[in-house]
Design an enzyme around this catalytic site. Sequence first.
Site, PDB file in Angstrom:
ATOM      1  N   THR A  95      37.789 -14.242  68.427  1.00 35.72           N
ATOM      2  CA  THR A  95      38.177 -13.093  68.096  1.00 35.72           C
ATOM      3  C   THR A  95      38.897 -12.167  68.967  1.00 35.72           C
ATOM      4  OG1 THR A  95      36.822 -13.033  66.023  1.00 35.72           O
ATOM      5  CG2 THR A  95      37.643 -11.045  66.820  1.00 35.72           C
ATOM      6  N   LYS A 108      42.183 -12.160  61.119  1.00 36.51           N
ATOM      7  CA  LYS A 108      40.821 -12.134  61.763  1.00 36.51           C
ATOM      8  C   LYS A 108      40.296 -10.536  61.813  1.00 36.51           C
ATOM      9  CE  LYS A 108      36.648 -13.865  62.595  1.00 36.51           C
ATOM     10  NZ  LYS A 108      36.432 -14.323  63.824  1.00 36.51           N
ATOM     11  N   LYS A 166      31.715  -5.645  69.879  1.00 34.59           N
ATOM     12  CA  LYS A 166      32.918  -6.082  70.574  1.00 34.59           C
ATOM     13  C   LYS A 166      33.982  -5.983  69.065  1.00 34.59           C
ATOM     14  CE  LYS A 166      33.931 -10.219  70.341  1.00 34.59           C
ATOM     15  NZ  LYS A 166      34.802 -11.285  69.619  1.00 34.59           N
TER      16      LYS A 166
END
Length: 315
Positions: free
Chosen positions: A102, A178, A246
């Site tokens: 990602t 995503k 994150k």
Amino acid sequence: MSTQRPRPARVGVIGLGAMGLGIAETLHQSGFDVTGCDINASARTAFVALGGASVESPAELHDCEIVLTVVINGHQVEQVLFGEQGLASTLARGSLILQCATIAPSQAKALHARLTSHGLGMLDAPISGGAARAKSGELSVMASGAPETFAQAQSVLDAMAAHVYRLGDAPGVGSSMKLVNQLLAGVHIASAAEAVALGIRMGLAPEVVFEVITHSAGNSWMFENRVPHILSGDYTPLSAVDIFVKDLDLVHQTGRELSMATPVAASALQQFMAASGAGFGREDDAAVIKVYQKLSGITLPSAANDDTVQVSPRK
């Protein structure tokens, strides 16, 4: 008459964590010649025990035709591809990178341009589904790239995924999708934790909250999947708190690039940051509920207050 592209002679998987190890195992069991790569010796040993081969340095994957990057963040992707022991300068021209981590859409575009200059292809192919689906070959892949890269990767994608979404020819589109998924996943986990915490604070039994909500309109996939971790008091990391620190930060950064506010994602990010700051960053992401334990004094399910199993979650 159509012809099927032969499967690659050798496939590399960089990153043998929960997801990467499952993918490597699935590909190995599907008959691919798979070499796993990880700086962690125990991760390499785990894959060797399953019958695969392993190396420590990405550069050692030089004879692979396809390499999947299943690492934690964009910095690690940069290092495994272009660092001192990076892969990009050692792979044969015409080889393909499946970029599964990602990362920001802008970084995916930049990586594609750099890999193209090395004569390498890239499929922007983030994955979703968790460790169990990685191991069973039932991931969802949100992919974008040139048609020839899809053709080159087809046999690998068929083995590792139940759903491959072809989202376009341009790099960055897969990573954009995503981020949409991660925004929702992070918000749903944080909301599930808050809802269970509220129920406990009001005197409701958490297992009853789980039973009722999973049969009601307030249910979500994340509620049904993560709340059992809370009920059992088991915060063994399948996906850690710090992953969502994150990922939701990536959502925030991308929104800033687009001059678009993401207030709900920002609120969830603050909860995950609070959990990480309290020392729970490497625990399962369901440990975000421990923020409420600290703030309101609720008692979470455990046997002897040590996070061991107390109740049996719904199967």
